[in-house]
Design an enzyme around this catalytic site. Structure first.
Site, PDB file in Angstrom:
ATOM      1  N   GLY A  65      14.847  -2.939  -7.060  1.00  0.00           N
ATOM      2  CA  GLY A  65      16.107  -2.343  -6.622  1.00  0.00           C
ATOM      3  C   GLY A  65      16.464  -2.590  -5.181  1.00  0.00           C
ATOM      4  N   GLY A  90       8.132   1.378   2.986  1.00  0.00           N
ATOM      5  CA  GLY A  90       7.900   0.868   1.641  1.00  0.00           C
ATOM      6  C   GLY A  90       7.089   1.784   0.737  1.00  0.00           C
ATOM      7  N   GLY A 111       5.979   0.104  -2.557  1.00  0.00           N
ATOM      8  CA  GLY A 111       5.613  -0.804  -3.650  1.00  0.00           C
ATOM      9  C   GLY A 111       4.154  -0.712  -4.044  1.00  0.00           C
ATOM     10  N   GLU A 112       3.292  -1.362  -3.278  1.00  0.00           N
ATOM     11  CA  GLU A 112       1.859  -1.358  -3.592  1.00  0.00           C
ATOM     12  C   GLU A 112       1.218   0.025  -3.459  1.00  0.00           C
ATOM     13  OE1 GLU A 112       0.812  -5.711  -1.820  1.00  0.00           O
ATOM     14  OE2 GLU A 112       2.120  -4.319  -0.781  1.00  0.00           O
ATOM     15  N   GLN A 163      10.181  -5.058   1.965  1.00  0.00           N
ATOM     16  CA  GLN A 163      11.599  -5.374   2.033  1.00  0.00           C
ATOM     17  C   GLN A 163      12.485  -4.210   2.483  1.00  0.00           C
ATOM     18  OE1 GLN A 163      12.868  -8.099   2.289  1.00  0.00           O
ATOM     19  NE2 GLN A 163      11.902  -9.650   1.018  1.00  0.00           N
ATOM     20  N   THR A 164      12.252  -3.000   1.987  1.00  0.00           N
ATOM     21  CA  THR A 164      13.064  -1.868   2.441  1.00  0.00           C
ATOM     22  C   THR A 164      12.941  -1.679   3.940  1.00  0.00           C
ATOM     23  OG1 THR A 164      12.972  -0.693   0.326  1.00  0.00           O
ATOM     24  CG2 THR A 164      13.393   0.633   2.289  1.00  0.00           C
TER      25      THR A 164
END
Length: 326
Positions: free
Chosen positions: A48, A283, A285-286, A89-90
């Protein structure tokens, strides 16, 4: 016989690449109708990021995200965004997008000041309107952009961001490897069948510090997806290799969780604004998958009193551990 246990897993994790240049850039352009094109290099692979970039730029420009078109990851036209990896990325492209939006506002803010006869320093944009000293005026942003266009004034901006890091000292390991860090704790309830060795995860609670949740629904999706990946890592995903050749090359032999394996997951979003992040964000993600397997292993230990030190916790390993303990 079935026994239940509860385990906790905690983690901290760096956001971005380790002690390396980690830049991203963005371009923001107002169009004639006051809609906006945002060009970013970051690839949206389902997490997203394009939605988040639109929200970030919309917040900075004072318009609706519905008025923004994001062009992403097109190497023909978009600027450098770096890899969609390292949970970055965010935080990194988001910062670049903010800086590009700030740059793109300079000419319209000055024009709005001229149109209102006010100091541009007192002018802001919000909800599609021009505000002066925190009071909404009758002047829409669209009229400002139109006025700029009639005079040939371009309304676009660019920005780039590279987190402040340093290399690591080769002797001591000291340095600043990341611009910021994510933190999380997950709690897992399991049920262990002592006759078959099967471990069933009953529930997962996952609390994650994300700085600020730009899009809470996307953050919850990241947490749930990451916890599910962590469940697979903890219980079933295992590569079998013989002399360097992988033998289980399909999903018949390499098992991943199905919907029947996934328990209820309660996502708990902790917002502690990151000063260096876009509107306080960082972030997720991970970090969402890192604590899960550890929490499962701790829960299994709590249930059967036997510590298992290798993953995945297959029924064979659980039974073997129980037999050794006896």
């Amino acid at each position: 016989m079935k026994k239940r246990g509860r385990g906790i897993g905690c983690m901290w994790y760096g956001i971005g690449n380790t002690a390396l240049p980690n830049p991203a850039s963005a371009v923001v352009e107002w169009l004639d109708d006051a809609t906006v094109n945002v060009m970013v290099g970051c690839a949206d692979i389902g997490q997203g990021s394009s939605t988040v970039m639109a929200q970030i730029v919309a917040e900075e420009l004072g318009i609706s995200s519905a008025d923004i078109t994001v062009i992403s990851a097109d190497t023909l036209v978009t600027p450098e965004g770096g890899a969609t990896s390292a949970s970055r990325q965010t935080y990194i492209s988001g910062n670049a997008a903010v800086l590009a939006a700030i740059d793109a506002k300079k000419v319209p803010l000055a024009e709005a000041g001229i149109m209102l006869g006010k100091d541009p320093a007192s002018i802001t944009f919000k909800d599609g309107m021009v505000w002066e000293n925190e009071r909404q005026t009758e002047l829409p942003i669209k009229a400002v952009i139109s006025s700029c266009r009639k005079q040939g004034k371009l309304t676009l901006g660019s920005g780039w961001f590279n987190p402040a890091t340093t290399t690591l000292d080769p002797e001591t390991g000291y340095g600043i490897p990341y611009g910021t860090y994510a933190f999380a704790t997950q709690v897992v309830d399991v049920e262990v069948d002592t006759e078959t060795g099967r471990v069933e995860v009953l529930k997962i609670w996952a609390a994650h510090d994300v700085g600020r949740a730009i899009n809470p629904a996307l953050v919850e999706g990241q947490i749930e997806g990451g916890a599910t990946m962590g469940l697979g890592y903890g219980l079933m995903e295992e590569i079998t290799a013989v002399n360097g050749v992988i033998k289980n090359t399909n999903f018949t032999d390499y098992l991943i969780p199905t919907i029947l394996d996934v328990p209820e997951i309660t996502s708990i979003i902790i917002e502690a604004a990151e000063p260096t992040g876009p509107f306080g964000a960082k972030g997720v993600g991970e970090p969402a998958l890192i604590p899960t397997a550890a929490a499962i292993a701790n829960a299994v230990y709590d249930a059967i009193g036997v510590r298992i030190y290798s993953l995945p916790l297959t029924p064979e390993k659980v039974l073997s551990a129980l037999q050794e303990a006896e």
